[in-house]
Design an enzyme around this catalytic site. Structure first.
Site, PDB file in Angstrom:
ATOM      1  N   GLY A  88       0.807  -1.342  -0.104  1.00  0.00           N
ATOM      2  CA  GLY A  88      -0.062   0.099  -0.094  1.00  0.00           C
ATOM      3  C   GLY A  88       0.915   1.132  -0.166  1.00  0.00           C
ATOM      4  N   TYR A  89       0.099   2.464  -0.430  1.00  0.00           N
ATOM      5  CA  TYR A  89       1.024   3.469  -0.867  1.00  0.00           C
ATOM      6  C   TYR A  89       0.504   4.618   0.310  1.00  0.00           C
ATOM      7  CZ  TYR A  89       3.123   1.276  -4.376  1.00  0.00           C
ATOM      8  OH  TYR A  89       4.040   0.401  -5.042  1.00  0.00           O
TER       9      TYR A  89
END
Length: 158
Positions: free
Chosen positions: A28-29
């Site tokens: 995830g960012y």
């Protein structure tokens, strides 16, 4: 701080015959802009927090630290699903180089990317027969740009 030098390619499904055992990755960012990317990753039983700088050619600065799997899971739970992606990663050797072959899942199913890390930008690379075309400089094939997509990018001629 290390410098990551890599080339990325679209791969044909034929590569899957060479993909034996892989590792499931969920990443995830936390932040992404034109100069910085901050990512959390759970890769099998391991967790990582990674900062990547602005890409210059095929290179960019990278700082990565291993974190506990529980911390990685905690951070990933904080992110909305559209900021995360899942894939299986396989390691495939060709002509003396080790390639990472990512087979995407979920909305990106059908997308297969292969990347090879190099010692220097001018390093010669013998392309495997299952490589279709290079996408190193196409931003739409960066993982940070793939998150949130409802389908893989359309394959158009380079």
């Amino acid at each position: 701080m290390r410098v990551e030098i890599e080339r990325r390619f679209l791969a044909a499904p034929e590569v899957l015959t060479r993909c034996q055992s892989g590792v499931h990755i969920r990443q995830g960012y936390l932040h992404t802009d034109d100069k910085n990317t901050l990512r959390v990753r759970r890769a099998g039983e391991r967790g990582f927090l990674t900062w990547k700088g602005k890409k210059q050619g095929s290179s960019r600065a990278e700082f990565e630290r291993e974190i506990s799997p529980d911390t990685a899971d905690f951070l990933l739970r904080l992110l909305p699903p559209e900021r995360c992606l899942e894939k299986m990663r396989y390691r495939v050797e060709h002509a003396g180089l080790m390639w990472d072959v990512d087979v995407f899942e979920g909305p990106l199913a059908g997308l297969i990317l292969a990347e090879v890390e190099l010692q220097h930008e001018g390093q010669p690379v013998t392309l495997p027969p299952w490589v279709m075309r290079e996408v190193t400089h196409e931003k739409r094939y960066r993982n940070s740009r793939l998150v949130g997509r409802r389908s893989p990018p359309r394959n158009r001629a380079a």
